[in-house]
Scaffold this active site. Structure first.
Site, PDB file in Angstrom:
ATOM      1  CE  LYS A 297      -4.553   0.812   0.801  1.00  0.00           C
ATOM      2  NZ  LYS A 297      -5.634  -0.149   0.706  1.00  0.00           N
TER       3      LYS A 297
ATOM      4  CB  VAL B 154     -26.343   5.053   1.735  1.00  0.00           C
ATOM      5  CG1 VAL B 154     -27.099   3.947   2.127  1.00  0.00           C
ATOM      6  CG2 VAL B 154     -26.622   6.402   2.647  1.00  0.00           C
ATOM      7  N   GLY B 155     -22.625   5.391   0.971  1.00  0.00           N
ATOM      8  CA  GLY B 155     -21.773   6.080   0.101  1.00  0.00           C
ATOM      9  C   GLY B 155     -21.539   5.344  -1.254  1.00  0.00           C
ATOM     10  CG  ASN B 156     -18.397   6.170  -4.184  1.00  0.00           C
ATOM     11  OD1 ASN B 156     -19.206   6.914  -4.601  1.00  0.00           O
ATOM     12  ND2 ASN B 156     -17.326   6.819  -3.626  1.00  0.00           N
ATOM     13  CB  VAL B 157     -19.300   0.239  -1.120  1.00  0.00           C
ATOM     14  CG1 VAL B 157     -19.795  -1.104  -0.982  1.00  0.00           C
ATOM     15  CG2 VAL B 157     -17.905   0.431  -1.593  1.00  0.00           C
ATOM     16  CB  ALA B 158     -23.391   1.649   1.417  1.00  0.00           C
ATOM     17  CE1 TYR B 159     -28.610   5.557  -4.206  1.00  0.00           C
ATOM     18  CE2 TYR B 159     -28.002   4.389  -6.007  1.00  0.00           C
ATOM     19  CZ  TYR B 159     -28.916   5.107  -5.424  1.00  0.00           C
ATOM     20  OH  TYR B 159     -30.019   5.491  -6.007  1.00  0.00           O
TER      21      TYR B 159
HETATM   22  N1  NAD Z   1     -14.819   1.397  -2.819  1.00  0.00           N
HETATM   23  C1  NAD Z   1     -14.283   0.403  -2.750  1.00  0.00           C
HETATM   24  O1  NAD Z   1     -14.247  -0.386  -3.846  1.00  0.00           O
HETATM   25  C2  NAD Z   1     -13.864  -0.225  -1.422  1.00  0.00           C
HETATM   26  C3  NAD Z   1     -13.065  -1.604  -1.402  1.00  0.00           C
HETATM   27  C4  NAD Z   1     -12.856  -2.226  -0.210  1.00  0.00           C
HETATM   28  C5  NAD Z   1     -13.347  -1.542   1.265  1.00  0.00           C
HETATM   29  N2  NAD Z   1     -13.961  -0.500   1.098  1.00  0.00           N
HETATM   30  C6  NAD Z   1     -14.256   0.347   2.319  1.00  0.00           C
HETATM   31  O2  NAD Z   1     -15.716   0.475   2.271  1.00  0.00           O
HETATM   32  C7  NAD Z   1     -16.059   1.533   3.191  1.00  0.00           C
HETATM   33  C8  NAD Z   1     -16.981   2.470   2.068  1.00  0.00           C
HETATM   34  O3  NAD Z   1     -16.155   2.718   0.958  1.00  0.00           O
HETATM   35  P1  NAD Z   1     -16.818   3.927  -0.034  1.00  0.00           P
HETATM   36  O4  NAD Z   1     -15.691   3.632  -1.291  1.00  0.00           O
HETATM   37  O5  NAD Z   1     -18.338   3.616  -0.388  1.00  0.00           O
HETATM   38  O6  NAD Z   1     -16.597   5.318   0.617  1.00  0.00           O
HETATM   39  P2  NAD Z   1     -17.438   6.685   0.436  1.00  0.00           P
HETATM   40  O7  NAD Z   1     -16.604   7.677   0.903  1.00  0.00           O
HETATM   41  O8  NAD Z   1     -18.113   6.649  -0.994  1.00  0.00           O
HETATM   42  O9  NAD Z   1     -18.774   6.185   1.483  1.00  0.00           O
HETATM   43  C9  NAD Z   1     -18.616   6.304   2.716  1.00  0.00           C
HETATM   44  C10 NAD Z   1     -19.839   7.021   3.286  1.00  0.00           C
HETATM   45  O10 NAD Z   1     -19.915   7.038   4.784  1.00  0.00           O
HETATM   46  C11 NAD Z   1     -20.389   8.147   5.188  1.00  0.00           C
HETATM   47  N3  NAD Z   1     -19.819   8.330   6.731  1.00  0.00           N
HETATM   48  C12 NAD Z   1     -18.707   8.875   7.163  1.00  0.00           C
HETATM   49  N4  NAD Z   1     -18.632   8.692   8.379  1.00  0.00           N
HETATM   50  C13 NAD Z   1     -19.826   8.184   8.858  1.00  0.00           C
HETATM   51  C14 NAD Z   1     -20.352   7.888  10.104  1.00  0.00           C
HETATM   52  N5  NAD Z   1     -19.906   8.576  11.237  1.00  0.00           N
HETATM   53  N6  NAD Z   1     -21.733   7.705  10.168  1.00  0.00           N
HETATM   54  C15 NAD Z   1     -22.628   7.214   9.207  1.00  0.00           C
HETATM   55  N7  NAD Z   1     -21.953   7.453   7.725  1.00  0.00           N
HETATM   56  C16 NAD Z   1     -20.687   7.916   7.803  1.00  0.00           C
HETATM   57  C17 NAD Z   1     -19.677   9.049   4.287  1.00  0.00           C
HETATM   58  O11 NAD Z   1     -20.372  10.325   4.656  1.00  0.00           O
HETATM   59  C18 NAD Z   1     -20.073   8.465   3.063  1.00  0.00           C
HETATM   60  O12 NAD Z   1     -21.127   8.492   2.497  1.00  0.00           O
HETATM   61  C19 NAD Z   1     -14.960   2.241   3.513  1.00  0.00           C
HETATM   62  O13 NAD Z   1     -14.441   1.749   4.789  1.00  0.00           O
HETATM   63  C20 NAD Z   1     -13.483   1.836   2.454  1.00  0.00           C
HETATM   64  O14 NAD Z   1     -12.433   1.791   2.902  1.00  0.00           O
HETATM   65  C21 NAD Z   1     -14.271   0.084  -0.190  1.00  0.00           C
HETATM   66  C1  LEU Z   2      -6.802  -2.056  -5.038  1.00  0.00           C
HETATM   67  C2  LEU Z   2      -7.863  -1.507  -4.424  1.00  0.00           C
HETATM   68  C3  LEU Z   2      -9.156  -1.472  -5.265  1.00  0.00           C
HETATM   69  C4  LEU Z   2      -8.115  -1.727  -2.963  1.00  0.00           C
HETATM   70  C5  LEU Z   2      -9.428  -1.074  -2.141  1.00  0.00           C
HETATM   71  N1  LEU Z   2      -8.959   0.131  -1.954  1.00  0.00           N
HETATM   72  C6  LEU Z   2      -9.359  -1.960  -0.751  1.00  0.00           C
HETATM   73  O1  LEU Z   2      -9.388  -1.613   0.226  1.00  0.00           O
HETATM   74  O2  LEU Z   2      -9.558  -3.176  -1.131  1.00  0.00           O
END
Ligand code: NAD
Ligand code: LEU
Length: 363
Positions: free
Chosen positions: A80, A180-185
């Site tokens: 990382k 409900v950000g990028n993943v959760a939506y």
């Molecule tokens: N994006 C990916 O592909 C990916 C992959 C593996 C892990 N993750 C993990 O999944 C999680 C979400 O990722 P994402 O990309 O959706 O991020 P994101 O920033 O799009 O979404 C996170 C959401 O959480 C909200 N948030 C922050 N603090 C909060 C709180 N105290 N209470 C309620 N909501 C809160 C934010 O406002 C945001 O809408 C992160 O922990 C990230 O590390 C993401």
């Molecule tokens: C390589 C990335 C897509 C990794 C991602 N940020 C994760 O925590 O899994």
């Protein structure tokens, strides 16, 4: 912090400090273990208060990627990068180009991707200097990993439901989704389609409103999510949300969400096990994103990538099986699975060095 002591304790291979005065780049690349293959892990840009905090984060995240990649069955090690700075104010194109040159200097031992604070555009800049980057905007790229991560989390929620309720159907189940950000939506979309009743929260009111309207979800205040009377709690925002305070409040039989580092301390995973709560280890259930970007190394094929993401379901069932068989918490079962894969490979090889036969040499 005694860096060599720390590296020795968790068996890190390499820590690289990158400095470029002109662009202001200050980056740390941590390579934890390349037994299974080149280290793949994203680049995080964050306003670290101290250099020590940045080093610790790089090391911790790199080790996390070793376990994530190994448990996902990928022939990749863990690494990382952290860039010290404010992603909203401190970025400039030269910074990412300079960083790309440092990545190139590692000659394929480390491959980067997006993470918190970096974007597709940043990956494009890195790509001008090195081939060892994924998630660019190019036609051969796998694109935004979030919807694929969400698909994997959805499969993982179903596997955890099967373990807890004997049936993986989510119809009629109440699921509390935190963030409900990028993943959760995208996750909510799958859950809603299957007939789950959703309770959502976020510190961003617009994000909540969007989910309420699209999925007929009920909204609660951020701190109230831990008290919701639900079947499944899905943490998709922050880390350390399973802690002494929340464990007393949570009513769900299943915890399955995308957030990284959900357990504040490992003993919280032990408590979940004692209470009979099915916990889907975070790095197993959220590995869809990395599985997707890793497919680029073979020439991206979306169908193949999604088929591999689907295997998160079976991987989790195996983790739960080991947990029951050996009477150990699921987070330990997942660690064992990853460690066994690495140990088996270590007998024949250790550190990764690129040679002309490896798939990377065709990039
Ligand atoms: N994006 C990916 O592909 C990916 C992959 C593996 C892990 N993750 C993990 O999944 C999680 C979400 O990722 P994402 O990309 O959706 O991020 P994101 O920033 O799009 O979404 C996170 C959401 O959480 C909200 N948030 C922050 N603090 C909060 C709180 N105290 N209470 C309620 N909501 C809160 C934010 O406002 C945001 O809408 C992160 O922990 C990230 O590390 C993401
Ligand atoms: C390589 C990335 C897509 C990794 C991602 N940020 C994760 O925590 O899994």
């Amino acid at each position: 912090m005694k860096i060599f002591n720390y590296m020795e304790t968790y068996d890190y291979e390499q820590l690289v400090f990158c400095q470029d005065e002109q662009s202001g780049l200050k980056a740390i690349i941590a390579i934890h273990d390349t037994t299974l293959g080149p280290a793949l892990g994203g680049t995080r840009m964050w306003t670290y208060k101290t250099e020590e905090e940045a080093i610790e984060d790089a090391l911790r995240l790199a080790r996390g990627m070793t376990y994530k990649n190994a448990a996902a069955g990928l022939d990749l090690g863990g690494g990382k990068t952290v860039i010290i700075g404010d992603p909203k104010k401190d970025k400039n194109p030269e910074m990412f180009r300079a960083f790309g040159r440092y990545v190139q200097g590692l000659n394929g031992r480390y491959i980067t991707a997006e993470d918190v604070g970096t974007t597709e555009e940043d990956m494009d800049l890195i790509y001008t200097e090195t081939d060892y980057v994924t998630g660019t905007s190019g036609a051969k790229s796998s694109g935004n990993p979030s919807p694929v991560t969400a698909f994997g989390v959805y499969k993982g929620v179903k596997a955890a439901a099967k373990e807890a309720f004997g049936d993986d159907s989510l119809e009629g189940k109440t699921i509390a989704v935190q963030g409900v950000g990028n993943v959760a939506y995208n996750l909510c979309e799958h859950l809603h389609k299957e007939g789950a009743k959703l309770v959502v929260t976020d510190i961003n009111k617009e994000a909540v409103q969007r989910a309420v309207e699209a999925f007929d979800a009920e909204a609660v205040d951020p701190d109230d999510i831990y008290d919701v009377d639900c079947d499944i709690y899905s943490p998709c925002a922050l880390g350390a949300v399973i802690n002494d305070d929340t464990i007393k409040r949570l009513k769900a039989k299943v915890i399955a969400g995308s957030a990284n580092n959900q357990l504040q301390e490992s003993r919280h995973g032990d408590i979940l096990f004692e209470k009979g709560i099915v916990y889907a280890p975070d790095y197993v259930i959220n590995s869809g994103g990395v599985i997707n970007v890793a497919d680029e190394l073979h020439g991206y094929n979306q169908k193949r990538a999604l088929n591999k993401v689907k295997t998160i379901y079976d991987t989790l069932l195996r983790v739960f099986e080991i947990s029951k068989r050996d009477q150990i918490p699921s987070y330990i079962a997942a660690d064992r699975m990853a460690e066994e894969r690495i140990a088996a490979k270590k007998q024949s090889r250790s550190q990764f060095l690129l040679n002309e036969h490896h798939i990377l040499s065709r990039r």
